[in-house]
Motif scaffolding. Structure first.
Motif, PDB file in Angstrom:
ATOM      1  N   PRO A  49       0.807  -1.224   0.000  1.00  0.00           N
ATOM      2  CA  PRO A  49       0.000   0.000   0.000  1.00  0.00           C
ATOM      3  C   PRO A  49       0.838   1.271   0.000  1.00  0.00           C
ATOM      4  N   VAL A  50       2.037   1.216   0.647  1.00  0.00           N
ATOM      5  CA  VAL A  50       2.913   2.397   0.650  1.00  0.00           C
ATOM      6  C   VAL A  50       3.348   2.720  -0.775  1.00  0.00           C
ATOM      7  N   ILE A  51       3.866   1.713  -1.477  1.00  0.00           N
ATOM      8  CA  ILE A  51       4.328   1.943  -2.846  1.00  0.00           C
ATOM      9  C   ILE A  51       3.144   2.210  -3.768  1.00  0.00           C
ATOM     10  N   GLY A  52       2.009   1.579  -3.488  1.00  0.00           N
ATOM     11  CA  GLY A  52       0.814   1.875  -4.274  1.00  0.00           C
ATOM     12  C   GLY A  52       0.421   3.339  -4.180  1.00  0.00           C
ATOM     13  N   ARG A  53       0.544   3.899  -2.986  1.00  0.00           N
ATOM     14  CA  ARG A  53       0.229   5.325  -2.823  1.00  0.00           C
ATOM     15  C   ARG A  53       1.237   6.183  -3.577  1.00  0.00           C
ATOM     16  N   LEU A  54       2.507   5.784  -3.560  1.00  0.00           N
ATOM     17  CA  LEU A  54       3.525   6.519  -4.310  1.00  0.00           C
ATOM     18  C   LEU A  54       3.282   6.408  -5.817  1.00  0.00           C
ATOM     19  N   VAL A  55       2.795   5.248  -6.268  1.00  0.00           N
ATOM     20  CA  VAL A  55       2.443   5.084  -7.684  1.00  0.00           C
ATOM     21  C   VAL A  55       1.330   6.057  -8.057  1.00  0.00           C
ATOM     22  N   ASP A  56       0.320   6.171  -7.182  1.00  0.00           N
ATOM     23  CA  ASP A  56      -0.762   7.123  -7.444  1.00  0.00           C
ATOM     24  C   ASP A  56      -0.236   8.547  -7.540  1.00  0.00           C
ATOM     25  N   ALA A  57       0.812   8.854  -6.755  1.00  0.00           N
ATOM     26  CA  ALA A  57       1.329  10.224  -6.711  1.00  0.00           C
ATOM     27  C   ALA A  57       2.319  10.519  -7.834  1.00  0.00           C
ATOM     28  N   TYR A  58       3.210   9.567  -8.138  1.00  0.00           N
ATOM     29  CA  TYR A  58       4.310   9.846  -9.056  1.00  0.00           C
ATOM     30  C   TYR A  58       4.253   9.081 -10.373  1.00  0.00           C
ATOM     31  N   GLY A  59       3.288   8.193 -10.516  1.00  0.00           N
ATOM     32  CA  GLY A  59       3.222   7.389 -11.726  1.00  0.00           C
ATOM     33  C   GLY A  59       3.951   6.064 -11.557  1.00  0.00           C
ATOM     34  N   PRO A  60       3.682   5.094 -12.423  1.00  0.00           N
ATOM     35  CA  PRO A  60       4.202   3.735 -12.240  1.00  0.00           C
ATOM     36  C   PRO A  60       5.668   3.548 -12.605  1.00  0.00           C
ATOM     37  N   ARG A  61       6.197   4.314 -13.555  1.00  0.00           N
ATOM     38  CA  ARG A  61       7.526   4.023 -14.088  1.00  0.00           C
ATOM     39  C   ARG A  61       8.644   4.049 -13.037  1.00  0.00           C
ATOM     40  N   PRO A  62       8.834   5.144 -12.270  1.00  0.00           N
ATOM     41  CA  PRO A  62       9.964   5.165 -11.339  1.00  0.00           C
ATOM     42  C   PRO A  62       9.863   4.111 -10.246  1.00  0.00           C
ATOM     43  N   ALA A 104       1.496  -0.777  -9.742  1.00  0.00           N
ATOM     44  CA  ALA A 104       1.790  -0.087 -10.997  1.00  0.00           C
ATOM     45  C   ALA A 104       0.913  -0.620 -12.125  1.00  0.00           C
ATOM     46  N   SER A 105       0.710  -1.927 -12.169  1.00  0.00           N
ATOM     47  CA  SER A 105      -0.120  -2.532 -13.211  1.00  0.00           C
ATOM     48  C   SER A 105      -1.572  -2.073 -13.102  1.00  0.00           C
ATOM     49  N   MET A 106      -2.114  -2.097 -11.890  1.00  0.00           N
ATOM     50  CA  MET A 106      -3.503  -1.688 -11.713  1.00  0.00           C
ATOM     51  C   MET A 106      -3.682  -0.199 -12.023  1.00  0.00           C
ATOM     52  N   HIS A 107      -2.678   0.618 -11.674  1.00  0.00           N
ATOM     53  CA  HIS A 107      -2.732   2.043 -12.005  1.00  0.00           C
ATOM     54  C   HIS A 107      -2.744   2.239 -13.519  1.00  0.00           C
ATOM     55  N   LEU A 108      -1.890   1.516 -14.234  1.00  0.00           N
ATOM     56  CA  LEU A 108      -1.844   1.612 -15.694  1.00  0.00           C
ATOM     57  C   LEU A 108      -3.176   1.183 -16.313  1.00  0.00           C
ATOM     58  N   LEU A 109      -3.753   0.114 -15.785  1.00  0.00           N
ATOM     59  CA  LEU A 109      -5.036  -0.355 -16.314  1.00  0.00           C
ATOM     60  C   LEU A 109      -6.136   0.683 -16.107  1.00  0.00           C
ATOM     61  N   ARG A 110      -6.142   1.282 -14.909  1.00  0.00           N
ATOM     62  CA  ARG A 110      -7.157   2.289 -14.631  1.00  0.00           C
ATOM     63  C   ARG A 110      -6.978   3.505 -15.537  1.00  0.00           C
ATOM     64  N   SER A 111      -5.724   3.918 -15.748  1.00  0.00           N
ATOM     65  CA  SER A 111      -5.451   5.063 -16.624  1.00  0.00           C
ATOM     66  C   SER A 111      -5.877   4.769 -18.062  1.00  0.00           C
ATOM     67  N   GLU A 112      -5.580   3.569 -18.518  1.00  0.00           N
ATOM     68  CA  GLU A 112      -5.958   3.196 -19.881  1.00  0.00           C
ATOM     69  C   GLU A 112      -7.469   3.082 -20.014  1.00  0.00           C
ATOM     70  N   SER A 113      -8.116   2.601 -18.951  1.00  0.00           N
ATOM     71  CA  SER A 113      -9.576   2.524 -18.965  1.00  0.00           C
ATOM     72  C   SER A 113     -10.188   3.914 -19.066  1.00  0.00           C
ATOM     73  N   ASP A 114      -9.626   4.880 -18.319  1.00  0.00           N
ATOM     74  CA  ASP A 114     -10.133   6.247 -18.393  1.00  0.00           C
ATOM     75  C   ASP A 114      -9.918   6.835 -19.788  1.00  0.00           C
ATOM     76  N   ARG A 115      -8.795   6.471 -20.426  1.00  0.00           N
ATOM     77  CA  ARG A 115      -8.489   7.012 -21.749  1.00  0.00           C
ATOM     78  C   ARG A 115      -9.420   6.458 -22.816  1.00  0.00           C
ATOM     79  N   THR A 116      -9.732   5.162 -22.722  1.00  0.00           N
ATOM     80  CA  THR A 116     -10.506   4.506 -23.773  1.00  0.00           C
ATOM     81  C   THR A 116     -11.995   4.453 -23.478  1.00  0.00           C
ATOM     82  N   GLY A 117     -12.377   4.615 -22.213  1.00  0.00           N
ATOM     83  CA  GLY A 117     -13.778   4.492 -21.842  1.00  0.00           C
ATOM     84  C   GLY A 117     -14.230   3.071 -21.617  1.00  0.00           C
ATOM     85  N   ALA A 118     -13.316   2.093 -21.692  1.00  0.00           N
ATOM     86  CA  ALA A 118     -13.655   0.687 -21.427  1.00  0.00           C
ATOM     87  C   ALA A 118     -13.473   0.429 -19.942  1.00  0.00           C
TER      88      ALA A 118
END
Length: 450
Positions: A49-62, A104-118
Motif C-alpha cells: 500500500p505504501v508503494i501503491g500510494r507513491l504510484v498514485d502520486a508519481y506514476g508507475p515508471r519510477p 503499478a499494473s492496476m494504475h496503468l489499467l485504470r489510466s488506460e480505462s479512463d483514456r478509452t472508456g472501457a
C-alpha cells in the motif's frame, strides 16, 4: 506488467520446497525458517500500500524500475548469504522490491480505462491473474527442480535474470509521463504532505510489524509488542481520520462495505492458500518423507487445476459464483488433510493437490475483479496495494500457525491441528461470501459497462 507482477508469487512458492533443505543447511528448526516466509510477507504487507500510494502520486515508471532493481540485489544477497539471518534479510529486500509491480499494473489499467472508456478490462485482469496463478502454483515444482539441479541457492539466483528482464522491458515500454491523480506537493490542513502521508505510512508499518513479531513468538516476554502495536494502530487511525489526504482513507473505507468485505475475504482465502503452500509442502517432505523434487511434482496437479480454472472463468465478469465454488472446494480440501498420514498413497496426495487448485484459481481472481469495480479510481494503486496487503496478512497468519503447530518438525499431528484451524477459516470465508449480496451487482455492472 505480467512479468513484474509474478516476481512476488514466484519467490513465495519456490521457497515452499526449500524450507526443509535450508533448515538442514543452517541447522535451523521450522520455527526459525518460518522467518523466511514472514520476512518477505511482512515487508510486502507494508510495502504494497505504501508503494501503491507513491504510484498514485508519481506514476508507475519510477516505482516499477526501482522495485525490480531491488529484486536483483536481493537475489544476489540470498545466493551469498553466510547464515540464516542474512537469508532472511534478502527475503525482506525481496518483499519491498516486489511490492511495486502490481500497484503499478492496476494504475496503468485504470489510466488506460479512463483514456478509452472501457470500464471493465476483464481480459487483461484475467491475464494478470493467470500469470500470477501460473507461477504461484508452478513455483513449488520449479523450486524442486532447481534444488535438485544445484541446491537451494538457485531459487535466489533466478531473481537476477528476472530483475534484468523487468528493467529492460520497463525502461522500454512504461510511459515516461503519467497523469498524477494526487499532487505530491500539495499540503493538507495540518501542514503535512498531502499526496504522500509519510506519518501514516510509518505508523501503519510500526503497528503491523509489532503485531507480527509477537505472533511469530507469542511469549510473555514479548507482550510489550502488543502495546506498541496498539499504540501505533491508535495513532494511525487518528492520523488517517484527521489528515486531508491520508495514506489509507478510513473514512472512504468505512463508507464502502463491499470493498471492506473484499479485503476480509482476501485475508481468509490466502490464510488457507498459504497454509497449504508452506504447511502441507513441509509435511510432504518431513511427515511423508518425500524429497524436494518429488514433493514439487506431487503439487503439479495443483498447478494444472488452478491454471485451467482461471483460464476457463477469467473472462466472466461475475464473482459471486466463483467465490462460492472456491469456498466449497477450499472447505473440502481442508477436511481431506485430516485423512492424511505417513503412509498416505501418492494418488491421494495428487488428488488433494488438484482439489486445492480450484480455490486457488477462483478466489484471487474474483477478489481482484471485485476490487476493480469497488475501489475509488483515483486510489486504484493504493487500493490494489491494500488488497495485496490483506493477501500477505493471510500469508503471515499461515506462517505463524505453521510455526506454532509444527514446533520442531512438520509431523502428522501438527498437520491435523493446522487442518482444524483451516476448516474454521474456510467456513468463515464461505459464510461471508453467502452474506455479501453486493457481489451479484459486480458481475452485472461489468456486463453493462464492458
Amino acid at each position: 506488467m505480467m512479468l513484474g507482477s509474478v516476481l512476488n508469487p514466484i519467490n513465495s512458492s519456490m521457497l515452499a520446497v526449500a524450507l526443509v533443505p535450508i533448515g538442514h543447511a543452517f541447522g535451523a528448526p521450522p520455527s526459525q525458517t518460518a522467518w523466511l516466509v514472514t520476512g518477505l510477507y511482512l515487508a510486502t504487507a507494508v510495502g504494497q500500500p505504501v508503494i501503491g500510494r507513491l504510484v498514485d502520486a508519481y506514476g508507475p515508471r519510477p516505482l516499477y524500475l526501482t522495485g525490480t532493481a531491488l529484486v536483483g540485489v536481493a537475489g544476489l544477497t540470498g545466493v551469498l548469504a553466510p547464515n540464516l539471518w542474512v537469508l532472511v534479510l534478502s527475503r525482506v529486500l525481496l518483499g519491498f522490491g516486489t511490492s511495486a509491480a502490481y500497484p503499478a499494473s492496476m494504475h496503468l489499467l485504470r489510466s488506460e480505462s479512463d483514456r478509452t472508456g472501457a470500464d471493465s478490462p476483464a481480459g487483461v485482469l484475467a491475464a494478470l491473474s493467470i500469470a500470477n496463478q501460473v507461477v504461484a502454483v508452478v513455483g513449488p515444482t520449479l523450486g524442486g527442480l532447481l534444488i535438485g539441479a544445484g541446491g537451494w541457492h538457485l531459487i535466489f539466483a533466478i531473481n537476477v535474470p528476472l530483475s534484468a528482464a523487468c528493467l529492460v522491458l520497463g525502461a522500454r515500454r512504461l510511459p515516461r509521463r503519467a497523469t498524477r491523480t494526487v499532487r505530491p506537493d500539495s499540503t493538507d490542513s495540518h501542514g503535512g504532505s498531502g499526496g504522500v502521508d509519510v506519518t501514516g505510512m510509518l505508523l501503519f508499518a510500526a503497528a503491523l510489524t509489532a503485531l507480527m513479531v509477537f505472533l511469530m513468538e507469542p511469549q510473555a516476554a514479548h507482550r510489550p509488542l502488543l502495546l506498541v502495536g496498539a499504540a501505533a494502530g491508535t495513532g494511525f487511525t487518528a492520523r488517517e481520520l484527521r489528515t486531508a489526504r491520508p495514506f489509507v482513507d478510513l473514512r472512504v473505507l468505512s463508507g464502502n462495505p463491499p470493498l471492506l468485505a473484499t479485503y476480509g475475504r482476501q485475508f481468509l482465502a490466502y490464510t488457507t492458500s498459504y497454509a497449504f503452500l508452506y504447511g502441507y509442502t513441509q509435511w510432504l517432505e518431513e511427515g511423508r518423507s518425500l524429497g524436494a523434487s518429488t514433493a514439487g511434482l506431487v503439487l503439479l496437479p495443483m498447478s494444472a487445476g488452478a491454471i485451467a480454472v482461471t483460464a476457463a472463468t477469467g473472462r466472466r465478469a461475475g464473482v459471486r459464483g466463483k467465490l462460492l465454488v472456491g469456498g466449497l472446494a477450499q472447505l473440502a480440501a481442508c477436511g481431506l488433510l485430516l485423512l492424511l498420514g505417513p503412509g498416505s498413497p501418492v494418488w491421494l496426495l495428487v488428488a488433494l493437490g488438484a482439489l486445492v487448485g480450484i480455490p486457488q484459481g477462483l478466489n484471487g481472481l474474483a477478489n481482484q475483479n471485485a476490487l476493480y469495480a469497488q475501489a475509488d479510481p483515483a486510489r486504484m494503486g493504493s487500493s490494489a496495494g491494500l488488497l495485496r496487503t490483506f493477501m500477505y496478512l493471510g500469508a503471515l497468519g499461515a506462517s505463524a500457525a505453521t510455526a506454532a503447530f509444527y514446533g520442531q518438525g512438520a509431523d502428522t499431528g501438527g498437520l491435523h491441528h493446522l487442518a482444524v484451524l483451516l476448516l474454521g477459516v474456510s467456513a468463515l470465508f464461505l459464510a461471508t461470501t453467502l452474506a455479501d449480496r453486493s457481489l451479484g451487482r459486480v458481475g452485472s455492472l461489468g456486463r453493462r459497462t464492458g
